[in-house]
Motif scaffolding. Sequence first.
Motif, short mmCIF file in Angstrom:
data_model
loop_
_atom_site.label_atom_id
_atom_site.label_comp_id
_atom_site.label_asym_id
_atom_site.label_seq_id
_atom_site.Cartn_x
_atom_site.Cartn_y
_atom_site.Cartn_z
N VAL A 29 -1.45 -15.94 14.33
CA VAL A 29 -1.56 -15.08 13.16
C VAL A 29 -1.11 -13.69 13.54
CG1 VAL A 29 -3.19 -14.02 11.58
CG2 VAL A 29 -3.46 -16.41 12.22
N GLY A 30 -0.18 -13.14 12.76
CA GLY A 30 0.29 -11.80 13.05
C GLY A 30 -0.64 -10.75 12.47
N VAL A 31 -1.03 -10.92 11.22
CA VAL A 31 -1.80 -9.93 10.49
C VAL A 31 -2.83 -10.69 9.65
CG1 VAL A 31 -1.63 -8.06 8.81
CG2 VAL A 31 0.33 -8.58 10.26
N ARG A 32 -3.99 -10.09 9.47
CA ARG A 32 -4.99 -10.71 8.59
C ARG A 32 -5.48 -9.67 7.59
NH1 ARG A 32 -8.18 -15.04 8.10
NH2 ARG A 32 -7.36 -15.94 10.01
N ILE A 33 -5.51 -10.09 6.33
CA ILE A 33 -6.00 -9.22 5.26
C ILE A 33 -7.47 -9.53 5.01
CG2 ILE A 33 -5.78 -8.62 2.82
CD1 ILE A 33 -2.83 -9.67 3.02
N GLU A 34 -8.31 -8.51 5.01
CA GLU A 34 -9.72 -8.69 4.68
C GLU A 34 -10.06 -7.82 3.48
OE1 GLU A 34 -11.95 -8.11 8.27
OE2 GLU A 34 -10.87 -9.74 9.26
N VAL A 35 -10.92 -8.36 2.61
CA VAL A 35 -11.28 -7.69 1.36
C VAL A 35 -12.78 -7.43 1.33
CG1 VAL A 35 -11.18 -7.80 -1.16
CG2 VAL A 35 -9.47 -9.03 0.21
N ASP A 36 -13.13 -6.22 1.00
CA ASP A 36 -14.54 -5.89 0.76
C ASP A 36 -14.77 -6.08 -0.75
OD1 ASP A 36 -17.00 -4.74 0.23
OD2 ASP A 36 -16.70 -3.09 1.64
N ARG A 37 -15.34 -7.23 -1.09
CA ARG A 37 -15.51 -7.59 -2.51
C ARG A 37 -16.47 -6.65 -3.23
NH1 ARG A 37 -11.46 -10.39 -4.53
NH2 ARG A 37 -10.66 -11.75 -2.91
N ASP A 38 -17.35 -6.02 -2.49
CA ASP A 38 -18.28 -5.07 -3.13
C ASP A 38 -17.54 -3.81 -3.59
OD1 ASP A 38 -20.40 -6.75 -2.73
OD2 ASP A 38 -20.91 -5.89 -0.78
N ARG A 39 -16.43 -3.50 -2.95
CA ARG A 39 -15.68 -2.30 -3.30
C ARG A 39 -14.59 -2.56 -4.33
NH1 ARG A 39 -15.16 2.33 0.29
NH2 ARG A 39 -16.78 2.25 1.86
N CYS A 40 -13.93 -3.73 -4.24
CA CYS A 40 -12.77 -4.01 -5.09
C CYS A 40 -13.15 -3.93 -6.57
CB CYS A 40 -12.20 -5.39 -4.77
SG CYS A 40 -10.77 -5.81 -5.80
N GLU A 41 -12.36 -3.17 -7.31
CA GLU A 41 -12.59 -3.00 -8.75
C GLU A 41 -11.49 -3.62 -9.59
OE1 GLU A 41 -13.23 1.16 -9.42
OE2 GLU A 41 -14.95 1.24 -8.07
N GLY A 42 -10.59 -4.38 -8.92
CA GLY A 42 -9.53 -5.06 -9.65
C GLY A 42 -8.52 -4.13 -10.28
N LEU A 43 -8.29 -3.00 -9.63
CA LEU A 43 -7.40 -1.99 -10.20
C LEU A 43 -5.92 -2.37 -10.07
CD1 LEU A 43 -9.31 1.07 -8.76
CD2 LEU A 43 -9.44 0.17 -11.07
N GLY A 44 -5.61 -3.21 -9.10
CA GLY A 44 -4.26 -3.79 -9.03
C GLY A 44 -3.21 -2.98 -8.30
N MET A 45 -3.59 -1.93 -7.61
CA MET A 45 -2.57 -1.18 -6.85
C MET A 45 -1.98 -2.06 -5.75
SD MET A 45 -2.24 1.63 -8.31
CE MET A 45 -1.25 2.52 -7.13
N CYS A 84 -4.83 1.10 -1.91
CA CYS A 84 -6.10 0.79 -2.58
C CYS A 84 -6.96 2.06 -2.69
CB CYS A 84 -6.87 -0.30 -1.82
SG CYS A 84 -8.48 -0.63 -2.58
N PRO A 85 -7.26 2.49 -3.91
CA PRO A 85 -7.97 3.75 -4.09
C PRO A 85 -9.45 3.71 -3.69
CG PRO A 85 -7.53 2.72 -6.21
CD PRO A 85 -6.85 1.89 -5.18
N VAL A 86 -9.99 2.49 -3.55
CA VAL A 86 -11.42 2.41 -3.20
C VAL A 86 -11.62 1.86 -1.78
CG1 VAL A 86 -12.18 2.22 -5.60
CG2 VAL A 86 -11.62 0.14 -4.30
#
Length: 93
Positions: A29-45, A84-86
């Motif tokens: 794996v070269g890169v891994r994307i992790e998401v903090d679901r508590d922060r994500c507001e679905g803004l779509g940037m 990502c703004p948040v």
Amino acid sequence: MGRHPRRLVLPRLRGARQARLRAAHLGGVGVRIEVDRDRCEGLGMCEAMAHEFFEVDDDEVMHVLDETPDERHRGQVHAAVQACPVLALTLTG
Ligand code: SF4
């Protein structure tokens, strides 16, 4: 005497072998994307910056389409993470 005979390794083959070793070291794996679901507001940037990797659905839930993009997409994914703004996204690896 006492030395191993030199092996001829063409530069391109050496580079390919080093890339394979690096990939094996990183578990392929070269890169891994992790998401903090508590922060994500679905803004779509993130989607706007890299729609191949992020998608926001009609309910404003963001989906990571490929959590482990290969190395050649690092710059694009990094830009999306930075957008990502948040600060809901993290890139590891
Ligand atoms: S830019 Fe950030 S807040 Fe917006 S969908 Fe992407 S991860 Fe979620």
